[in-house]
Design a protein around this motif. Structure first.
Motif, short mmCIF file in Angstrom:
data_model
loop_
_atom_site.label_atom_id
_atom_site.label_comp_id
_atom_site.label_asym_id
_atom_site.label_seq_id
_atom_site.Cartn_x
_atom_site.Cartn_y
_atom_site.Cartn_z
N ASP A 141 0.81 -1.21 0.00
CA ASP A 141 0.00 0.00 0.00
C ASP A 141 0.85 1.27 0.00
O ASP A 141 0.50 2.26 -0.63
N ARG A 142 2.00 1.24 0.70
CA ARG A 142 2.85 2.44 0.76
C ARG A 142 3.44 2.75 -0.60
O ARG A 142 3.54 3.91 -1.00
N THR A 143 3.85 1.72 -1.32
CA THR A 143 4.42 1.93 -2.64
C THR A 143 3.37 2.51 -3.58
O THR A 143 3.65 3.45 -4.33
N GLU A 144 2.18 1.95 -3.54
CA GLU A 144 1.10 2.46 -4.39
C GLU A 144 0.74 3.89 -4.02
O GLU A 144 0.49 4.72 -4.88
N LEU A 145 0.71 4.18 -2.75
CA LEU A 145 0.39 5.52 -2.28
C LEU A 145 1.45 6.52 -2.77
O LEU A 145 1.12 7.60 -3.24
N ALA A 146 2.74 6.14 -2.68
CA ALA A 146 3.83 7.00 -3.12
C ALA A 146 3.74 7.22 -4.63
O ALA A 146 3.92 8.34 -5.11
N ARG A 147 3.47 6.16 -5.37
CA ARG A 147 3.36 6.27 -6.82
C ARG A 147 2.22 7.23 -7.19
O ARG A 147 2.36 8.09 -8.05
N ALA A 148 1.08 7.08 -6.53
CA ALA A 148 -0.07 7.94 -6.80
C ALA A 148 0.25 9.40 -6.47
O ALA A 148 -0.13 10.31 -7.20
N PHE A 149 0.98 9.62 -5.38
CA PHE A 149 1.36 10.97 -4.98
C PHE A 149 2.23 11.62 -6.05
O PHE A 149 2.00 12.75 -6.46
N TYR A 150 3.26 10.91 -6.51
CA TYR A 150 4.17 11.46 -7.50
C TYR A 150 3.48 11.68 -8.84
O TYR A 150 3.75 12.64 -9.53
N ALA A 155 5.11 14.05 -11.65
CA ALA A 155 6.45 13.48 -11.80
C ALA A 155 6.36 12.16 -12.56
O ALA A 155 5.37 11.43 -12.46
N ASP A 156 7.42 11.88 -13.32
CA ASP A 156 7.49 10.59 -14.01
C ASP A 156 7.87 9.52 -13.02
O ASP A 156 8.79 9.71 -12.20
N THR A 157 7.19 8.39 -13.06
CA THR A 157 7.53 7.31 -12.10
C THR A 157 8.13 6.15 -12.83
O THR A 157 8.02 5.94 -13.98
#
Length: 157
Positions: A141-150, A155-157
């Motif tokens: 969930d943290r990775t998905e949350l960070a990706r969604a934030f960026y 920002a390009d992820t």
């Protein structure tokens, strides 16, 4: 022809000068001789100081080169997972770093590789501190949350 008694140094002409002038010239000649001796002493002291400083510089450069060499050999040993020490026949221990030899980086690397093949991992090994190693992030969930934030920030992820 130069007839000045102060530059010719002819004693017969110096004797023709008044007593006060003769005395003054003698005083000046003594002072010049003293200053020349002081200058020579200072030059000798400066040469000795320079020689001492050059010796210190040479010793410092030699020590610096030895430290750099030890550092490079230690890095090679750690990178190859070599033990810190190896046992000798008489029961003593020898630092593995002292067994890595060579004048060039390539020669030291080859020596470290040969030691790694011979020694294996028969002793304590320097391993990285687990607290200082990065572990790859898993899809949680943290990775998905960070990706969604960026992505929301553009920002390009």
């Amino acid at each position: 022809m130069d007839t000045d008694p102060t530059t010719t140094g002819d004693p017969s002409q110096l004797d023709q000068l008044p007593d006060w002038a003769q005395q003054e010239l003698r005083t000046l000649h003594r002072r010049v001789a003293e200053l020349e001796a002081e200058g020579q002493s200072a030059a000798t002291a400066a040469e000795q100081t320079e020689r001492g400083l050059r010796e210190q510089l040479s010793a410092s450069e030699t020590a610096r080169a030895a430290v750099e060499s030890d550092h490079a050999r230690t890095q090679l040993a750690v990178a190859r997972g070599l033990p810190l020490t190896v046992a000798t026949k008489d029961g003593g221990e020898v630092p593995v770093v002292s067994l890595i030899v060579g004048d060039t980086d390539e020669a030291r690397a080859a020596s470290a590789d040969a030691l790694a093949a011979l020694v294996g991992s028969g002793g304590p090994v320097l391993t990285p501190d687990p607290a200082q190693t990065a572990t790859p992030a898993t899809n949680d969930d943290r990775t998905e949350l960070a990706r969604a934030f960026y992505e929301a920030a553009g920002a390009d992820t």
